[in-house]
Motif scaffolding. Structure first.
Motif, PDB file in Angstrom:
ATOM      1  N   PHE A 212      34.375  43.838  44.183  1.00 25.95           N
ATOM      2  CA  PHE A 212      35.093  43.545  45.420  1.00 25.95           C
ATOM      3  C   PHE A 212      35.446  44.807  46.192  1.00 25.95           C
ATOM      4  O   PHE A 212      35.571  44.790  47.421  1.00 25.95           O
ATOM      5  CB  PHE A 212      36.345  42.708  45.126  1.00 25.95           C
ATOM      6  CG  PHE A 212      37.512  43.484  44.591  1.00 25.95           C
ATOM      7  CD1 PHE A 212      38.489  43.983  45.433  1.00 25.95           C
ATOM      8  CD2 PHE A 212      37.631  43.719  43.220  1.00 25.95           C
ATOM      9  CE1 PHE A 212      39.569  44.681  44.938  1.00 25.95           C
ATOM     10  CE2 PHE A 212      38.705  44.425  42.723  1.00 25.95           C
ATOM     11  CZ  PHE A 212      39.679  44.913  43.579  1.00 25.95           C
ATOM     12  N   GLN A 213      35.592  45.965  45.494  1.00 26.19           N
ATOM     13  CA  GLN A 213      35.926  47.211  46.183  1.00 26.19           C
ATOM     14  C   GLN A 213      34.810  47.673  47.125  1.00 26.19           C
ATOM     15  O   GLN A 213      35.041  48.497  48.011  1.00 26.19           O
ATOM     16  CB  GLN A 213      36.206  48.335  45.179  1.00 26.19           C
ATOM     17  CG  GLN A 213      37.382  48.068  44.255  1.00 26.19           C
ATOM     18  CD  GLN A 213      36.915  47.501  42.921  1.00 26.19           C
ATOM     19  OE1 GLN A 213      35.915  46.782  42.867  1.00 26.19           O
ATOM     20  NE2 GLN A 213      37.634  47.825  41.868  1.00 26.19           N
ATOM     21  N   HIS A 214      33.608  47.125  46.935  1.00 31.80           N
ATOM     22  CA  HIS A 214      32.476  47.511  47.767  1.00 31.80           C
ATOM     23  C   HIS A 214      32.282  46.583  48.962  1.00 31.80           C
ATOM     24  O   HIS A 214      31.289  46.729  49.688  1.00 31.80           O
ATOM     25  CB  HIS A 214      31.188  47.495  46.916  1.00 31.80           C
ATOM     26  CG  HIS A 214      31.254  48.326  45.693  1.00 31.80           C
ATOM     27  ND1 HIS A 214      31.291  47.799  44.406  1.00 31.80           N
ATOM     28  CD2 HIS A 214      31.339  49.672  45.532  1.00 31.80           C
ATOM     29  CE1 HIS A 214      31.356  48.767  43.524  1.00 31.80           C
ATOM     30  NE2 HIS A 214      31.391  49.918  44.175  1.00 31.80           N
ATOM     31  N   ILE A 215      33.205  45.651  49.164  1.00 34.24           N
ATOM     32  CA  ILE A 215      33.055  44.627  50.203  1.00 34.24           C
ATOM     33  C   ILE A 215      34.110  44.813  51.289  1.00 34.24           C
ATOM     34  O   ILE A 215      35.308  44.931  50.997  1.00 34.24           O
ATOM     35  CB  ILE A 215      33.180  43.208  49.609  1.00 34.24           C
ATOM     36  CG1 ILE A 215      32.173  42.996  48.474  1.00 34.24           C
ATOM     37  CG2 ILE A 215      33.013  42.157  50.714  1.00 34.24           C
ATOM     38  CD1 ILE A 215      30.725  43.082  48.895  1.00 34.24           C
ATOM     39  N   LEU A 216      33.667  44.820  52.539  1.00 31.77           N
ATOM     40  CA  LEU A 216      34.559  44.817  53.695  1.00 31.77           C
ATOM     41  C   LEU A 216      34.273  43.559  54.502  1.00 31.77           C
ATOM     42  O   LEU A 216      33.137  43.330  54.937  1.00 31.77           O
ATOM     43  CB  LEU A 216      34.318  46.059  54.564  1.00 31.77           C
ATOM     44  CG  LEU A 216      35.092  46.131  55.888  1.00 31.77           C
ATOM     45  CD1 LEU A 216      36.599  46.185  55.644  1.00 31.77           C
ATOM     46  CD2 LEU A 216      34.636  47.337  56.711  1.00 31.77           C
ATOM     47  N   VAL A 217      35.296  42.718  54.690  1.00 31.37           N
ATOM     48  CA  VAL A 217      35.136  41.479  55.464  1.00 31.37           C
ATOM     49  C   VAL A 217      35.213  41.809  56.954  1.00 31.37           C
ATOM     50  O   VAL A 217      36.048  42.603  57.387  1.00 31.37           O
ATOM     51  CB  VAL A 217      36.206  40.447  55.073  1.00 31.37           C
ATOM     52  CG1 VAL A 217      36.067  39.179  55.920  1.00 31.37           C
ATOM     53  CG2 VAL A 217      36.087  40.105  53.593  1.00 31.37           C
ATOM     54  N   LEU A 218      34.344  41.175  57.737  1.00 32.04           N
ATOM     55  CA  LEU A 218      34.198  41.466  59.165  1.00 32.04           C
ATOM     56  C   LEU A 218      34.326  40.208  60.005  1.00 32.04           C
ATOM     57  O   LEU A 218      34.184  39.093  59.495  1.00 32.04           O
ATOM     58  CB  LEU A 218      32.819  42.087  59.431  1.00 32.04           C
ATOM     59  CG  LEU A 218      32.447  43.332  58.639  1.00 32.04           C
ATOM     60  CD1 LEU A 218      30.947  43.589  58.739  1.00 32.04           C
ATOM     61  CD2 LEU A 218      33.231  44.533  59.136  1.00 32.04           C
ATOM     62  N   PRO A 372      33.843  54.632  48.815  1.00 31.63           N
ATOM     63  CA  PRO A 372      34.425  55.603  49.755  1.00 31.63           C
ATOM     64  C   PRO A 372      34.127  55.255  51.216  1.00 31.63           C
ATOM     65  O   PRO A 372      34.980  55.460  52.087  1.00 31.63           O
ATOM     66  CB  PRO A 372      33.767  56.929  49.350  1.00 31.63           C
ATOM     67  CG  PRO A 372      33.367  56.740  47.930  1.00 31.63           C
ATOM     68  CD  PRO A 372      32.972  55.301  47.825  1.00 31.63           C
ATOM     69  N   LEU A 373      32.929  54.722  51.471  1.00 36.71           N
ATOM     70  CA  LEU A 373      32.594  54.345  52.840  1.00 36.71           C
ATOM     71  C   LEU A 373      33.393  53.124  53.280  1.00 36.71           C
ATOM     72  O   LEU A 373      33.845  53.047  54.427  1.00 36.71           O
ATOM     73  CB  LEU A 373      31.099  54.061  52.950  1.00 36.71           C
ATOM     74  CG  LEU A 373      30.587  53.674  54.346  1.00 36.71           C
ATOM     75  CD1 LEU A 373      30.872  54.787  55.347  1.00 36.71           C
ATOM     76  CD2 LEU A 373      29.097  53.357  54.307  1.00 36.71           C
ATOM     77  N   ILE A 374      33.579  52.164  52.377  1.00 33.95           N
ATOM     78  CA  ILE A 374      34.390  50.984  52.710  1.00 33.95           C
ATOM     79  C   ILE A 374      35.801  51.411  53.089  1.00 33.95           C
ATOM     80  O   ILE A 374      36.391  50.899  54.056  1.00 33.95           O
ATOM     81  CB  ILE A 374      34.414  49.986  51.528  1.00 33.95           C
ATOM     82  CG1 ILE A 374      33.021  49.381  51.306  1.00 33.95           C
ATOM     83  CG2 ILE A 374      35.440  48.887  51.769  1.00 33.95           C
ATOM     84  CD1 ILE A 374      32.495  48.566  52.464  1.00 33.95           C
ATOM     85  N   GLU A 375      36.368  52.363  52.358  1.00 29.41           N
ATOM     86  CA  GLU A 375      37.717  52.838  52.664  1.00 29.41           C
ATOM     87  C   GLU A 375      37.770  53.466  54.056  1.00 29.41           C
ATOM     88  O   GLU A 375      38.700  53.221  54.829  1.00 29.41           O
ATOM     89  CB  GLU A 375      38.158  53.845  51.608  1.00 29.41           C
ATOM     90  CG  GLU A 375      38.370  53.228  50.225  1.00 29.41           C
ATOM     91  CD  GLU A 375      38.685  54.277  49.165  1.00 29.41           C
ATOM     92  OE1 GLU A 375      38.632  55.489  49.496  1.00 29.41           O
ATOM     93  OE2 GLU A 375      38.971  53.890  48.020  1.00 29.41           O
ATOM     94  N   ARG A 376      36.767  54.277  54.376  1.00 29.99           N
ATOM     95  CA  ARG A 376      36.752  54.932  55.685  1.00 29.99           C
ATOM     96  C   ARG A 376      36.523  53.924  56.805  1.00 29.99           C
ATOM     97  O   ARG A 376      37.179  53.991  57.853  1.00 29.99           O
ATOM     98  CB  ARG A 376      35.642  55.999  55.710  1.00 29.99           C
ATOM     99  CG  ARG A 376      35.816  57.129  54.712  1.00 29.99           C
ATOM    100  CD  ARG A 376      36.908  58.091  55.147  1.00 29.99           C
ATOM    101  NE  ARG A 376      36.565  58.755  56.386  1.00 29.99           N
ATOM    102  CZ  ARG A 376      35.806  59.841  56.480  1.00 29.99           C
ATOM    103  NH1 ARG A 376      35.266  60.359  55.377  1.00 29.99           N
ATOM    104  NH2 ARG A 376      35.577  60.402  57.651  1.00 29.99           N
TER     105      ARG A 376
END
Length: 533
Positions: A212-218, A372-376
């Protein structure tokens, strides 16, 4: 059904000016100036001079030709000249309307600026180019859904009968009262954790090792393209895309000031020999691809090219944005694995959406990328969109947890395959020889090359007289190509409408052919079948 829109409809506020238009055109048949040029120049002067105000409905080509006692092709050529200058525009269901350009307004005695606030003119020429005619295409396609008399084979949206209203009602009735905070309150910028876990679990079943840490909902795929673009690109940077490709991506990259470089595709996907030449000579910052049921062509990138693409991205240190809205809408065998499933180094950013699988109104999509990219990207996202709609996220999360998605998709795939087959059979029955059709194994679209030298814009105007809409091939190109291609969607209309729409387009095609010298008559319908991965 021919010429359905040649007479004004009672509900239309726009008059039909057949008599007045023909009266203002005095043809001199012996002065050596081509007749179409005389018609063009007289109408152009009338539009710029205000005799034909913006919004005026012009006569049909056939009607004006009859009034002027000229060949219909003569009027068609004159209208094409006016359309190329932006002075007239065809609208499905409303005919050909006067639509003066900004330049035409500046020629008025009363300056256009007096009617508009000064800040509006701060748009640069580059922004107007990026957001120009093709940017209006999507909104016009969406608006067609409100015109009951028009058969739309344009919109890339699920059919109304396949929207999961019953599933959503069941979920809301069962659990909305107890889950009101999750469903109706604010949620984290990254998205509801229950939804992110559900998406990650489903991706793992497709061979993509994410959590789930690699997922960004849009809030839709286009938001994902914009977020990645704002993060990676500066004005003037180069982006590589397939040609043709998704119109929304072209618009988004250009709106960000990027230079878009096109690489042609064939029936195995992007031409990687041409891509490698570009990577060796230039320094693009991003490669954008739709490797599975590509929009608009329906092509699937072959396994060998997928591996080669990853190798090139690794060698030249260029990230890949994989856009995969249709991957789960397949008609044969098993679901094609995403390109991301082959990625072992984090070079692929994976983008997908529930707009095609469930409902566009839910406004739920997602990006899978290194943590790291998801966080940014989450920090960037909260500037423009504090959080994606909580209700839509909660509903999708419940569908995943209750194992409702797969039965729904089974029904969807079966229905869309039937509709694809009906469309293809109708094309075989109603369209003239020389048409080339790409037959996809999934997705929403048929990609068609028109017979002979027939132009898509000419066909669209002719088809508007029949009350049917489709999408031109040109907006999917970045190089002015696609003039003889159209995209048809078999998803949004039912089988009866599909057959009737294809029949009407066939009538329009044959009328165009009847005005020209016969050619390509010996060539039959050409089918390009897409291989499975």
């Amino acid at each position: 059904m021919a010429h359905k829109f040649e007479q004004p409809q009672e509900h239309s506020p726009l008059p039909l000016f057949t008599a007045s238009v023909s009266a203002m055109i005095q043809l001199e048949r012996s002065n050596g100036v081509p007749l179409y040029r005389q018609i063009y120049e007289r109408l152009r002067n009338a539009i710029l001079g205000g005799e034909l105000p913006e919004g005026t409905r012009l006569p049909t080509e056939r009607a004006l030709a009859r009034e002027l006692h000229v060949n219909r092709t003569t009027v068609m050529n004159a209208y094409n000249e006016l359309a190329s200058e932006g002075l007239i525009e065809g609208h499905v269901g409303r005919g050909t309307l006067v639509k003066r350009t900004y330049l035409a307004r500046e020629l008025d005695d009363e300056p256009f600026e007096q009617h508009m606030p000064s800040w509006l003119f701060s748009l640069s020429a580059e922004e107007e180019l990026a957001l120009g005619h093709d940017a209006r295409l999507m909104s016009e396609i969406t608006a067609l859904g409100d015109q009951q008399e028009v058969i739309s084979l344009a919109a890339a949206t699920p059919a109304a009968g396949l929207l999961p209203a019953e599933l959503l009602r069941e979920i809301v009735q069962d659990d909305l009262l107890t889950a009101r905070q999750s469903a109706l309150g604010y949620c984290p910028v990254e998205g509801l954790q229950s939804l992110r876990r559900g998406i990650a679990e489903r991706m793992r079943k497709h061979g993509v090792p994410v959590d789930f840490q690699h997922i960004l909902v849009l809030s839709g795929s286009t938001q994902g393209i914009g977020l990645v673009g704002r993060f990676l690109l500066h004005p003037g940077d180069e982006v590589v895309v397939e040609v043709p490709t998704y119109l929304g991506a072209i618009q988004t990259f250009r709106a960000l000031g990027a230079r878009v470089i096109g690489v042609p595709i064939d029936n195995e996907g992007m031409r990687l020999d041409l891509l490698e030449a570009i990577l060796a000579r230039r320094s693009p910052r991003l490669i954008y691809t739709l490797p599975t049921f590509q929009n608009p062509t329906g092509v699937i990138m072959s396994p060998a090219r997928r591996r080669r693409l990853l190798a090139l991205a690794r060698r030249y240190q260029v990230p890949i944005l994989e856009d995969d809205p249709y991957g789960e809408i397949y008609f044969e065998g098993e679901a094609p694995q995403p390109l991301k499933a082959l990625d072992t180094r984090g070079d692929v950013l994976y983008l997908s959406t529930y707009s095609k699988l469930l409902a566009p109104g839910l406004r739920v999509a997602w990006l899978a990328a290194p943590e790291p990219l998801i966080e940014r990207l989450s920090l960037h996202k909260q500037i423009f969109d504090l959080n994606t709609t909580a209700l839509g996220q909660w509903l999708v999360s419940e569908i995943l947890q209750r194992q409702m998605l797969d039965p729904h998709l089974a029904r969807v795939r079966q229905q869309y395959q039937r509709q694809r087959d009906v469309m293809f059979q109708a094309i075989q029955e109603y369209w003239p020889a020389g048409t080339r059709v790409t037959l996809p194994r999934g997705g929403f679209h048929l990609w068609c090359r028109l017979p002979g030298d027939m132009r898509a814009r000419t066909l669209l105007r002719e088809a508007a007289q029949e009350g049917v809409a489709f999408v031109l091939g040109e907006p999917f190109h970045i190089d002015g190509g696609g003039r003889q291609y159209i995209r048809l969607s078999y998803a949004v209309s039912d089988e009866v409408q599909i057959r009737e729409g294809i029949r009407r387009i066939g009538l329009a095609m044959r009328r165009i052919q009847s005005r020209r010298s016969p050619r390509d008559e010996q060539e039959g319908l050409h089918i390009e079948r897409m291989p499975m991965v």
